[in-house]
Design a protein around this motif. Structure first.
Motif, PDB file in Angstrom:
ATOM      1  N   THR A  12       2.276   5.821  10.210  1.00  0.00           N
ATOM      2  CA  THR A  12       2.802   4.662   9.493  1.00  0.00           C
ATOM      3  C   THR A  12       2.136   3.360   9.932  1.00  0.00           C
ATOM      4  OG1 THR A  12       4.638   4.568  11.076  1.00  0.00           O
ATOM      5  CG2 THR A  12       5.033   5.709   8.997  1.00  0.00           C
ATOM      6  N   HIS A  13       0.965   3.483  10.566  1.00  0.00           N
ATOM      7  CA  HIS A  13       0.205   2.291  10.975  1.00  0.00           C
ATOM      8  C   HIS A  13      -1.188   2.271  10.356  1.00  0.00           C
ATOM      9  CE1 HIS A  13       3.180   0.899  13.947  1.00  0.00           C
ATOM     10  NE2 HIS A  13       3.405   2.192  14.127  1.00  0.00           N
ATOM     11  N   VAL A  14      -1.413   3.111   9.355  1.00  0.00           N
ATOM     12  CA  VAL A  14      -2.740   3.238   8.767  1.00  0.00           C
ATOM     13  C   VAL A  14      -3.181   1.960   8.059  1.00  0.00           C
ATOM     14  CG1 VAL A  14      -1.859   4.234   6.619  1.00  0.00           C
ATOM     15  CG2 VAL A  14      -4.206   4.725   7.349  1.00  0.00           C
ATOM     16  N   PHE A  15      -2.246   1.119   7.649  1.00  0.00           N
ATOM     17  CA  PHE A  15      -2.603  -0.104   6.943  1.00  0.00           C
ATOM     18  C   PHE A  15      -2.582  -1.339   7.849  1.00  0.00           C
ATOM     19  CE2 PHE A  15      -0.566   2.499   3.444  1.00  0.00           C
ATOM     20  CZ  PHE A  15      -1.775   2.929   2.928  1.00  0.00           C
ATOM     21  N   LYS A  75       0.828  -1.197   0.000  1.00  0.00           N
ATOM     22  CA  LYS A  75       0.000   0.000   0.000  1.00  0.00           C
ATOM     23  C   LYS A  75       0.867   1.252   0.000  1.00  0.00           C
ATOM     24  CE  LYS A  75      -3.886  -2.348   0.488  1.00  0.00           C
ATOM     25  NZ  LYS A  75      -4.885  -2.397  -0.606  1.00  0.00           N
ATOM     26  N   LYS A  76       0.217   2.373  -0.341  1.00  0.00           N
ATOM     27  CA  LYS A  76       0.914   3.651  -0.412  1.00  0.00           C
ATOM     28  C   LYS A  76       0.057   4.731   0.230  1.00  0.00           C
ATOM     29  CE  LYS A  76       2.666   6.911  -3.942  1.00  0.00           C
ATOM     30  NZ  LYS A  76       2.927   7.062  -5.395  1.00  0.00           N
ATOM     31  N   ALA A  77       0.649   5.472   1.143  1.00  0.00           N
ATOM     32  CA  ALA A  77      -0.030   6.602   1.785  1.00  0.00           C
ATOM     33  C   ALA A  77       0.797   7.856   1.578  1.00  0.00           C
ATOM     34  CB  ALA A  77      -0.220   6.347   3.275  1.00  0.00           C
ATOM     35  N   VAL A  78       0.116   9.002   1.544  1.00  0.00           N
ATOM     36  CA  VAL A  78       0.813  10.281   1.468  1.00  0.00           C
ATOM     37  C   VAL A  78       0.211  11.229   2.500  1.00  0.00           C
ATOM     38  CG1 VAL A  78      -0.714  11.060  -0.407  1.00  0.00           C
ATOM     39  CG2 VAL A  78       1.445  12.252   0.008  1.00  0.00           C
ATOM     40  N   ASP A 110       7.997   0.478   5.139  1.00  0.00           N
ATOM     41  CA  ASP A 110       7.999  -0.412   6.295  1.00  0.00           C
ATOM     42  C   ASP A 110       8.446  -1.811   5.898  1.00  0.00           C
ATOM     43  OD1 ASP A 110       5.785  -1.821   5.282  1.00  0.00           O
ATOM     44  OD2 ASP A 110       4.340  -0.721   6.500  1.00  0.00           O
ATOM     45  N   GLU A 111       8.506  -2.694   6.873  1.00  0.00           N
ATOM     46  CA  GLU A 111       9.074  -4.024   6.645  1.00  0.00           C
ATOM     47  C   GLU A 111       8.218  -4.888   5.733  1.00  0.00           C
ATOM     48  OE1 GLU A 111       7.317  -5.968  10.811  1.00  0.00           O
ATOM     49  OE2 GLU A 111       9.441  -5.459  10.622  1.00  0.00           O
ATOM     50  N   THR A 112       6.962  -4.520   5.531  1.00  0.00           N
ATOM     51  CA  THR A 112       6.105  -5.268   4.616  1.00  0.00           C
ATOM     52  C   THR A 112       6.081  -4.665   3.217  1.00  0.00           C
ATOM     53  OG1 THR A 112       4.089  -4.042   5.183  1.00  0.00           O
ATOM     54  CG2 THR A 112       4.636  -5.958   6.553  1.00  0.00           C
ATOM     55  N   GLY A 113       6.781  -3.562   3.026  1.00  0.00           N
ATOM     56  CA  GLY A 113       6.840  -2.924   1.721  1.00  0.00           C
ATOM     57  C   GLY A 113       5.881  -1.782   1.511  1.00  0.00           C
ATOM     58  N   ASN A 114       5.020  -1.488   2.496  1.00  0.00           N
ATOM     59  CA  ASN A 114       4.135  -0.327   2.376  1.00  0.00           C
ATOM     60  C   ASN A 114       4.971   0.958   2.379  1.00  0.00           C
ATOM     61  OD1 ASN A 114       1.745  -1.900   2.484  1.00  0.00           O
ATOM     62  ND2 ASN A 114       1.866  -1.958   4.714  1.00  0.00           N
TER      63      ASN A 114
END
Length: 314
Positions: free
Chosen positions: A198-201, A4-7, A51-55
């Motif tokens: 950085t925890h939105v997903f 996922k991608k957040a801005v 992050d460590e999952t690639g988000n």
């Protein structure tokens, strides 16, 4: 893996409007989360974290809060970040009757004009849960983590057309510390906000039942509490909230009321399983909510029923 991608749009300019934003930016930098993204926004360097999952999380600096000047920022928002899954504007909250110490998130829309931006209740819930966790862990016992009614400052601040909201396809929220100067300068409160970005997903795995909330006050405790209500493997998803004051200002009792309210429903990702009305509304607005329920073939619930969610059939 579904990455996922957040801005997050953060005004780091000098002056009071950037107080919360600048403190949050400093905290993100201190945490080592700001690495060059290889692009710019508003002639300022964009930073990012993976992050460590690639988000991926992008942090775009701006001179003023982007909602103040969509005509200036919209093209660049779309050029750089139209493919994001979630976006937020980090800012401050103030208001004459607002609670003095809050961490708050709200969806965007010009309720008077019946224009609502895309909303993702699951991601909004994730970030609120993370903010609440941080609030407790950081000892902010005098603060509350709450929702606000849907609104947008673009029209009031700069006279921007509400229709501009619809030109940005990404679900967007305002993420704020409020509602007085001592709160804006409270580094611990800003840390609670910054730590959630950085925890939105990150989901707790609950099945989220999306609601449209209608009526009540701007910071309505019933709708705020619904975000944190869980039963068995289920939870509520709260995003667009149409406060009573804007039902009145937008004349939702008139013929256009159903179309305006439907516009909110149609912008909620995953659809809506129920409409919740606050009991303290005029009959004409209760009739409107019932019409929405009939149109979408979903139940209409009084707000008190959110307190016994296990009795609901959603």
């Amino acid at each position: 893996m579904d990455r996922k991608k957040a801005v997050y749009y953060i005004s780091t300019n000098e002056g009071r409007p950037g107080t919360v934003s600048r403190v949050v930016w400093e905290i993100l930098n201190d945490k080592g989360l700001l690495k060059p993204a290889g692009m710019s926004f508003d002639n300022r360097e964009v930073m990012m974290h993976r992050d460590e999952t690639g988000n991926e999380y992008y942090f775009a600096q701006s001179e003023v809060p982007v909602c103040w000047d969509y005509p200036r920022y919209l093209a660049e928002m779309n050029e750089r970040f139209a493919d994001a899954d979630f976006s937020g504007m980090v800012t401050w909250h103030e208001g004459a009757s607002a609670p003095p110490k809050v961490l708050t998130v709200h969806t965007i829309g010009d309720v008077n004009a019946g224009v609502y931006g895309p909303a993702n209740p699951a991601y909004m819930r994730n970030i609120l849960l993370s903010m609440e966790h941080n609030r407790v862990m950081l000892g902010l016992s005098d603060y509350m983590t709450v929702t606000e009614a849907t609104h947008w400052s673009g029209t009031a601040v700069s006279g921007s057309s509400p229709e501009l909201i619809l030109q940005y396809p990404v679900p967007m929220v305002d993420i704020e510390v409020g509602s007085e100067e001592d709160s804006w300068n409270n580094r611990t409160a800003c840390e609670a906000l910054a730590g959630a970005l950085t925890h939105v997903f990150e989901s707790d795995g609950k099945r989220v039942h999306n609601l449209l909330c209608v009526g009540g006050i701007h910071f309505d405790p019933n709708f705020a509490q619904a975000v944190f209500t869980q039963w068995e493997d289920d939870a509520f998803g709260v995003s667009h909230i149409i406060a009573n004051q804007w039902l009145v200002a937008g004349e939702y009792e008139k013929e256009h009321g159903l179309a305006f309210t439907s516009a909110a429903v149609d912008k909620i990702a995953g659809g809506v399983e129920a409409v919740v009305l606050h009991d303290k509304m005029k009959g004409c607005y209760k009739d409107l909510v019932r019409a929405v329920g009939e149109k979408y073939q979903i139940p209409v619930l009084r707000h008190q029923r959110l307190r016994q969610p296990e009795e609901l059939q959603l």
